[in-house]
Design an enzyme around this catalytic site. Structure first.
Site, PDB file in Angstrom:
ATOM      1  N   HIS A 406      -7.206 -37.413 -21.748  1.00  0.00           N
ATOM      2  CA  HIS A 406      -7.665 -37.524 -20.521  1.00  0.00           C
ATOM      3  C   HIS A 406      -9.107 -38.359 -20.321  1.00  0.00           C
ATOM      4  O   HIS A 406      -9.494 -38.665 -21.438  1.00  0.00           O
ATOM      5  CB  HIS A 406      -7.538 -36.379 -19.110  1.00  0.00           C
ATOM      6  CG  HIS A 406      -8.513 -35.805 -20.159  1.00  0.00           C
ATOM      7  ND1 HIS A 406      -9.905 -35.531 -19.967  1.00  0.00           N
ATOM      8  CD2 HIS A 406      -8.474 -34.147 -20.983  1.00  0.00           C
ATOM      9  CE1 HIS A 406     -10.805 -34.393 -20.396  1.00  0.00           C
ATOM     10  NE2 HIS A 406      -9.957 -33.749 -21.216  1.00  0.00           N
ATOM     11  N   CYS A 427      -9.782 -30.786 -26.008  1.00  0.00           N
ATOM     12  CA  CYS A 427      -8.974 -32.172 -25.455  1.00  0.00           C
ATOM     13  C   CYS A 427      -9.468 -33.138 -25.888  1.00  0.00           C
ATOM     14  O   CYS A 427     -10.642 -33.353 -26.385  1.00  0.00           O
ATOM     15  CB  CYS A 427      -8.257 -32.276 -23.682  1.00  0.00           C
ATOM     16  SG  CYS A 427      -7.106 -30.923 -23.194  1.00  0.00           S
TER      17      CYS A 427
END
Length: 458
Positions: A406, A427
């Site tokens: 992301h 992430c």
């Protein structure tokens, strides 16, 4: 003349009377001719000596045991303490009718008390050469493939020489009881014999079925790879029915489907990946790869074989982009945690290189390595955890633990060692300027290879 005949008749009658009286006297303590007790002839023997004579039949009995090669061994009553005691039983007879009774068989059945040493008998049987040397097992006739003749044929049965010990024991006792002095192991079927012989109709059916199946061929279509199921490998999936015909065995087909899964599935497997600029690295695990649905593949195989199809594809729970030359293909994303860099390749050509920030290992948030895949592509959503709630414009999860790719609008710098001090919760953070272009190039099922070149170089 008449006087002479009369005298001769009187003399003849006197002789008959003498013979009759002599017979009465003789048979008063002797058995009449053709007197059998329990199958043994005691005719003309003394009645007073009956018990001893009968018991001596057992005491002095010797049995000959003959094997299939005509070798003879003996078992004597004395060796096993065998006694068949008639006890006080007697056989009654009337000597008054001896002239007539002597002409007919007289059969008597009398109970006896049979005794023997069980241990001695077991030891004697176990020490017979025919028993000790019996080591060749009988083998059933069977359908076999002859490479020399390039065909299937019925191979003859093999008769072994292993003796049925329990049956032999019973047979020995029967021979002792009947006073039958010769026991043939072969004639009394005391060897373990093959259950199926070469002239069996069952084998003839099996041979015909085997020849028919051997001619068939089924291609297992694995995309870039093909596997041929034919000949003995195909035949191995069948079992013989009661009449000899071969029928597909679900359990065997299931095992074959499992073997396909074991040989060709790559899901959560290990891969040697050619990393950018540094060469091969070993990458374990991850959710990318081929995963076979074994049960459904079994059903597909059975249907294809039964319908005579030429090819069949396995049924998959999950597919990958390629087979031959590695399942990743030539379009993928590569992430090196050590170099904090992401590369995007399309059709084998490098299209993008960008610095990134991954999980902070010092806080227990290290980004997990593995060959993963993008399984969803979303825009404008919130990522939440126990201590954070962050808005992202682009979100692409790559495993089942909440890890994904992301953008990170809250970051101004990427790459280097930032992940060791201000790394993510796991992430892969991508510069906001890069993310829109990368997102547009991705698709669900796209491989994402994550590794640490400090630890995983080969």
């Amino acid at each position: 003349m008449k006087k002479t005949l009369k005298i001769f008749a009187l003399l003849f009658l006197a002789l008959l009377i003498f013979i009759y009286i002599a017979g009465l006297y003789f048979f008063n303590d002797r058995f009449l001719p053709k007197t059998f007790v329990n199958g043994h002839d005691f005719g003309l023997t003394k009645i007073s000596e009956f018990q001893d004579n009968y018991n001596n039949l057992s005491r002095n009995f010797v049995l000959e045991v003959v094997d299939k090669e005509d070798n003879v061994e003996k078992i004597s009553a004395k060796e096993i303490n065998y006694i068949e005691d008639i006890g006080e039983n007697v056989v009654s007879q009337t000597p008054f009718y001896w002239p007539i009774s002597s002409l007919i068989n007289k059969e008597f059945k009398i109970d006896t008390d049979l005794k023997y040493d069980h241990v001695a008998l077991e030891n004697k049987i176990n020490n017979l050469n025919s028993v000790k040397n019996g080591k060749v097992e009988s083998v059933d006739a069977q359908v076999v493939y002859s490479q020399d003749e390039d065909k299937y044929k019925i191979q003859d049965e093999v008769f072994g020489n292993i003796v049925k010990r329990d049956d032999l024991k019973r047979s020995v006792l029967n021979h002792f009881s009947e006073k039958d002095e010769k026991l043939s192991l072969k004639d009394e079927n005391l060897y373990y014999a093959p259950n199926i012989t070469a002239n069996s109709d069952v084998l003839k059916h099996e041979l015909k079925s085997t020849e028919d199946i051997h001619k068939r061929k089924l291609i297992i279509d694995l995309g870039d790879l093909k596997e041929e199921l034919t000949g003995q490998r195909l035949i191995s999936l069948y079992s013989r029915s009661e009449n000899g015909d071969l029928v597909l065995d679900d359990a065997k087909v299931l095992e074959y489907a499992k073997s396909l899964s074991s040989a060709y599935d790559t899901y959560r497997g290990s891969r040697i990946f050619n990393a950018t600029e540094i060469g091969p690295v070993k990458v374990d695990g991850g959710i990318y790869g081929w995963s076979t649905d074994v049960e459904k593949t079994k059903d597909a195989l059975i249907n294809a074989i039964n319908t005579g199809a030429e090819s069949v594809q396995p049924v998959y729970r999950q597919t990958a982009l390629a087979r031959a030359g590695g399942d990743i293909g030539k379009t993928y994303i590569e992430v090196d945690l050590a170099r904090q860099t992401l590369w995007y390749y399309k059709d084998g050509n490098l299209k993008l290189t960008t610095p990134i920030v991954t999980g902070n290992p010092r806080k227990g948030n290290a980004t997990p390595t593995g060959t993963d895949r993008i399984w969803s592509r979303e825009k404008d959503r919130y990522l939440t955890g126990e201590t954070y709630r962050s808005k992202v414009n682009y979100w692409m999860p790559i495993n089942w633990k909440g890890i994904g790719l992301h953008d990170a609008t809250w970051r101004s710098n990427f790459g280097g060692n930032l992940y060791l001090s201000s790394g993510s919760h796991g992430c892969i953070n991508i510069p906001p300027s890069v993310m829109p272009g990368l997102f547009a190039e991705t698709f669900n099922g796209m491989p994402v290879v994550v590794y640490d070149s400090n630890r995983q170089k080969v």
